[in-house]
Design a protein around this motif. Structure first.
Motif, PDB file in Angstrom:
ATOM      1  N   ALA A 185       1.717  31.997  61.210  1.00  0.00           N
ATOM      2  CA  ALA A 185       0.280  31.962  60.937  1.00  0.00           C
ATOM      3  C   ALA A 185      -0.216  33.268  60.334  1.00  0.00           C
ATOM      4  N   LYS A 186       0.646  33.963  59.607  1.00  0.00           N
ATOM      5  CA  LYS A 186       0.261  35.262  59.064  1.00  0.00           C
ATOM      6  C   LYS A 186      -0.924  35.147  58.115  1.00  0.00           C
ATOM      7  N   ALA A 187      -0.850  34.227  57.161  1.00  0.00           N
ATOM      8  CA  ALA A 187      -1.945  34.072  56.200  1.00  0.00           C
ATOM      9  C   ALA A 187      -3.220  33.609  56.885  1.00  0.00           C
ATOM     10  N   ALA A 188      -3.103  32.725  57.872  1.00  0.00           N
ATOM     11  CA  ALA A 188      -4.289  32.214  58.566  1.00  0.00           C
ATOM     12  C   ALA A 188      -4.954  33.301  59.402  1.00  0.00           C
ATOM     13  N   ILE A 189      -4.151  34.145  60.057  1.00  0.00           N
ATOM     14  CA  ILE A 189      -4.724  35.222  60.872  1.00  0.00           C
ATOM     15  C   ILE A 189      -5.464  36.219  60.000  1.00  0.00           C
ATOM     16  N   VAL A 190      -4.834  36.644  58.907  1.00  0.00           N
ATOM     17  CA  VAL A 190      -5.488  37.595  58.005  1.00  0.00           C
ATOM     18  C   VAL A 190      -6.725  36.967  57.382  1.00  0.00           C
ATOM     19  N   GLY A 191      -6.643  35.699  56.981  1.00  0.00           N
ATOM     20  CA  GLY A 191      -7.805  35.026  56.418  1.00  0.00           C
ATOM     21  C   GLY A 191      -8.956  34.911  57.412  1.00  0.00           C
ATOM     22  N   THR A 192      -8.622  34.667  58.678  1.00  0.00           N
ATOM     23  CA  THR A 192      -9.662  34.597  59.705  1.00  0.00           C
ATOM     24  C   THR A 192     -10.352  35.944  59.881  1.00  0.00           C
ATOM     25  N   LEU A 193      -9.565  37.016  59.924  1.00  0.00           N
ATOM     26  CA  LEU A 193     -10.153  38.356  60.091  1.00  0.00           C
ATOM     27  C   LEU A 193     -11.029  38.729  58.897  1.00  0.00           C
ATOM     28  N   TYR A 194     -10.558  38.435  57.693  1.00  0.00           N
ATOM     29  CA  TYR A 194     -11.360  38.676  56.494  1.00  0.00           C
ATOM     30  C   TYR A 194     -12.678  37.901  56.568  1.00  0.00           C
ATOM     31  N   THR A 195     -12.571  36.606  56.838  1.00  0.00           N
ATOM     32  CA  THR A 195     -13.745  35.733  56.777  1.00  0.00           C
ATOM     33  C   THR A 195     -14.769  36.093  57.841  1.00  0.00           C
ATOM     34  N   ILE A 196     -14.327  36.308  59.073  1.00  0.00           N
ATOM     35  CA  ILE A 196     -15.287  36.573  60.139  1.00  0.00           C
ATOM     36  C   ILE A 196     -15.904  37.964  59.978  1.00  0.00           C
ATOM     37  N   SER A 197     -15.152  38.923  59.441  1.00  0.00           N
ATOM     38  CA  SER A 197     -15.710  40.261  59.204  1.00  0.00           C
ATOM     39  C   SER A 197     -16.811  40.208  58.153  1.00  0.00           C
ATOM     40  N   LEU A 198     -16.558  39.496  57.061  1.00  0.00           N
ATOM     41  CA  LEU A 198     -17.576  39.369  56.020  1.00  0.00           C
ATOM     42  C   LEU A 198     -18.771  38.554  56.511  1.00  0.00           C
ATOM     43  N   THR A 199     -18.514  37.558  57.345  1.00  0.00           N
ATOM     44  CA  THR A 199     -19.620  36.770  57.895  1.00  0.00           C
ATOM     45  C   THR A 199     -20.554  37.643  58.722  1.00  0.00           C
ATOM     46  N   ILE A 200     -19.982  38.490  59.575  1.00  0.00           N
ATOM     47  CA  ILE A 200     -20.806  39.411  60.368  1.00  0.00           C
ATOM     48  C   ILE A 200     -21.552  40.382  59.458  1.00  0.00           C
ATOM     49  N   LEU A 201     -20.871  40.864  58.421  1.00  0.00           N
ATOM     50  CA  LEU A 201     -21.486  41.819  57.497  1.00  0.00           C
ATOM     51  C   LEU A 201     -22.682  41.208  56.778  1.00  0.00           C
ATOM     52  N   PHE A 202     -22.595  39.939  56.415  1.00  0.00           N
ATOM     53  CA  PHE A 202     -23.693  39.281  55.711  1.00  0.00           C
ATOM     54  C   PHE A 202     -24.787  38.804  56.673  1.00  0.00           C
ATOM     55  N   ALA A 203     -24.393  38.205  57.796  1.00  0.00           N
ATOM     56  CA  ALA A 203     -25.353  37.501  58.642  1.00  0.00           C
ATOM     57  C   ALA A 203     -26.132  38.430  59.567  1.00  0.00           C
ATOM     58  N   PHE A 204     -25.480  39.434  60.125  1.00  0.00           N
ATOM     59  CA  PHE A 204     -26.152  40.269  61.131  1.00  0.00           C
ATOM     60  C   PHE A 204     -27.347  41.039  60.556  1.00  0.00           C
ATOM     61  N   PRO A 205     -27.197  41.794  59.461  1.00  0.00           N
ATOM     62  CA  PRO A 205     -28.379  42.506  58.935  1.00  0.00           C
ATOM     63  C   PRO A 205     -29.483  41.552  58.479  1.00  0.00           C
ATOM     64  N   LEU A 206     -29.100  40.450  57.845  1.00  0.00           N
ATOM     65  CA  LEU A 206     -30.108  39.504  57.364  1.00  0.00           C
ATOM     66  C   LEU A 206     -30.865  38.854  58.523  1.00  0.00           C
TER      67      LEU A 206
END
Length: 311
Positions: A90-111
């Motif tokens: 699950a290497k690609a899935a784990i890295v993809g999850t970390l990328y996606t959730i990090s960017l989600t927090i970056l976009f959603a929290f300040p807004l």
């Protein structure tokens, strides 16, 4: 009727009222006891089901209780997906999850926090503000597949971002922003008005009051709402499938514009295969996903407690 007889009648009336009140009090205590027992039973029952599920998933993934095969190995974290279960990871899935959730927090929290501050501290009490509040409350209950369709049309097609990580992150950000706004508004609203008035009395501007008084007092509730939002986003599958996230990605993303997969989609892919070994791999993926979620929640709880102690 003499005065003494009148006093006796009144005393009997008061005693009857007290007796009825005592009966009502006993009934209320009885109802409170029943509700307390039901509440504790619900908690114990829910936690018991959770323990059984975690026990079952852990056993399938590691075989620790029944002596089965341990799938949660280094190869699981270091290998990409494969049609052979012994080679799949699950290497690609784990890295993809970390990328996606990090960017989600970056976009959603300040807004989300900025919108909550505006609605609570700056917006006027008129029909437009009430319309916005009603729509935010409604958006928090919209099915996630609707956000997937919106992200597909707006981000993937109109903005030409394609089936990329940033498309998935923006879509999940739309999904969780209403939750963050609602939770942040409730936390900001709980700050006593006297603290704001004291700040204004000392000559502070409205923004200085918000930044130095309101936000430090409400940061605990804001982070709690963000924890709930991230917990929902990290397990979502439907909107990511809708925007075209892949089930098989044999490489790591080089940028936020690359195609991707995430752990929920990888788990869904493994559970749909007929081989029991893939279901064991799915159980290992579930444990990894739970661990990532718990680590993110632990970080948010640590920050919340730190700010609460500080302020």
């Amino acid at each position: 009727m003499s005065a003494q007889e009148q006093i006796g009648v009144k005393t009997q009336s008061v005693e009857r009222v007290i007796d009825r009140g005592g009966g009502n009090l006993k009934w209320r205590h009885f109802k409170g006891t029943i509700l307390t027992i039901l509440g504790w039973f619900s908690i114990v029952f829910g936690l018991g089901i959770l323990v059984v599920l975690i026990f079952d998933v852990t056993n399938k993934a590691t075989g620790i209780f029944t002596g089965g095969t341990n799938w949660l190995t280094w190869e699981f974290f270091n290998n990409f997906d494969s049609r052979f279960p012994e080679r799949a990871g699950a290497k690609a899935a784990i890295v993809g999850t970390l990328y996606t959730i990090s960017l989600t927090i970056l976009f959603a929290f300040p807004l989300g926090v900025a919108a909550a501050i505006y609605l609570e501290e700056y917006a006027r009490d008129n029909w437009f503000s009430k319309l916005v509040e009603i729509n935010i409350s409604n958006l928090a209950a919209v099915p996630s597949i609707i956000y997937g369709l919106l992200g597909l049309q707006v981000f993937a097609r109109w903005l030409f971002l394609g089936r990329s990580i940033i498309t998935g992150a923006l879509t999940l950000a739309l999904l969780v922003v209403p939750i963050i706004i609602v939770a942040s508004r409730e936390s900001i609203r709980a700050v006593p008005l006297s603290l704001r008035q004291a700040s204004y009395a000392l000559g502070a501007t409205r923004w200085q009051t918000v930044w130095h008084v309101v936000l430090p007092q409400s940061i605990g509730g804001i982070l709690t709402g963000s924890i709930l939002a991230v917990s929902r986003a990290i397990g979502e599958t439907a909107p990511l499938i809708t925007i075209g996230a892949l089930t098989f990605v044999p490489f790591l993303p080089r940028s936020v514009f690359d195609i991707f997969t995430v752990l929920p989609i990888q788990i869904f892919n493994w559970t749909s295969r007929p081989n029991d070994d893939f279901r064991a791999l799915a159980a290992a993926g579930i444990l990894v996903l739970l661990t990532i979620l718990l680590l993110i929640n632990a970080l948010a709880i640590y920050l919340r407690n730190r700010y609460q102690k500080r302020y």
